[in-house]
Write a protein that holds these residues in place. Structure first.
Motif, PDB file in Angstrom:
ATOM      1  N   TYR A  55       6.230 -11.540 -38.640  1.00 44.18           N
ATOM      2  CA  TYR A  55       7.236 -11.266 -39.664  1.00 44.18           C
ATOM      3  C   TYR A  55       6.541 -10.890 -40.963  1.00 44.18           C
ATOM      4  N   VAL A  56       7.076  -9.855 -41.616  1.00 42.06           N
ATOM      5  CA  VAL A  56       6.478  -9.269 -42.809  1.00 42.06           C
ATOM      6  C   VAL A  56       7.566  -9.118 -43.868  1.00 42.06           C
ATOM      7  N   VAL A  57       7.217  -9.314 -45.129  1.00 41.34           N
ATOM      8  CA  VAL A  57       8.112  -8.993 -46.240  1.00 41.34           C
ATOM      9  C   VAL A  57       7.720  -7.605 -46.716  1.00 41.34           C
ATOM     10  N   THR A  58       8.696  -6.714 -46.848  1.00 38.40           N
ATOM     11  CA  THR A  58       8.383  -5.339 -47.239  1.00 38.40           C
ATOM     12  C   THR A  58       9.550  -4.748 -48.016  1.00 38.40           C
ATOM     13  N   TYR A  59       9.567  -3.446 -48.117  1.00 36.81           N
ATOM     14  CA  TYR A  59      10.585  -2.749 -48.895  1.00 36.81           C
ATOM     15  C   TYR A  59      11.319  -1.761 -47.991  1.00 36.81           C
ATOM     16  N   GLY A  60      12.623  -1.750 -48.064  1.00 36.01           N
ATOM     17  CA  GLY A  60      13.456  -0.994 -47.149  1.00 36.01           C
ATOM     18  C   GLY A  60      13.278   0.514 -47.160  1.00 36.01           C
TER      19      GLY A  60
END
Length: 157
Positions: A55-60
């Motif tokens: 799982y990664v936090v990113t930008y849509g």
């Protein structure tokens, strides 16, 4: 214990338990080469591992999300840990969506040293990316032993 279960325990020890992992994430670019071939695109991302997924936090609207929306097939490699695999990327949506509450809590804890600095949760494009592994190989002691995973069928050779 099956070889799959044994291997999953090793993956959990190495990458799970709240560890912030740096992985190389490969996608296919939206542009083709001059010869018309698909162009691979790779970048390092911080990732949290749990039960066969990263799982990664990113930008849509990032290139990685745009590329995954066009072709969800991805590859990963955990830096310096002798694991590589392939799977499907999935944009799980805005980090503050109620369906993401449990995952958000985990990722805020795992990435606590930099999460608030790097992410603007008020922006609805701040999203979670799930990388659901389909196949993977874990190499033990520089090739002394291998686990070749089929995550979808929960098998390992």
């Amino acid at each position: 214990m099956t070889k799959f279960e044994e291997g999953m325990n090793i993956l959990e020890e190495r990458f799970g338990k709240g560890k912030d992992n740096v992985i190389a994430l490969a996608t296919i670019s939206l542009e083709s080469s001059q010869d018309g071939y698909p162009v691979p695109c790779v970048r390092d991302v911080d990732a949290y591992y749990e039960d066969g997924a990263f799982y990664v936090v990113t930008y849509g609207t990032s290139n990685k999300i745009r590329q995954i929306e066009a072709n969800p097939e991805v590859s990963v490699s955990v830096n310096f840990e002798d694991f590589f695999g392939s799977g499907r990327g999935e944009n799980l949506g805005w980090v503050l969506d109620p369906k993401n509450a449990e995952l958000r809590s985990k990722l805020r804890t795992v990435f606590k040293d930099w999460y608030d600095f790097a992410n603007n949760e008020a922006d609805e494009n701040c999203c979670f990316l799930a990388i659901h592994l389909k196949k993977g190989t874990l190499r033990i002691n520089h090739g002394e032993m291998f686990y070749h995973f089929d995550f979808e069928n929960r098998r390992a050779e």
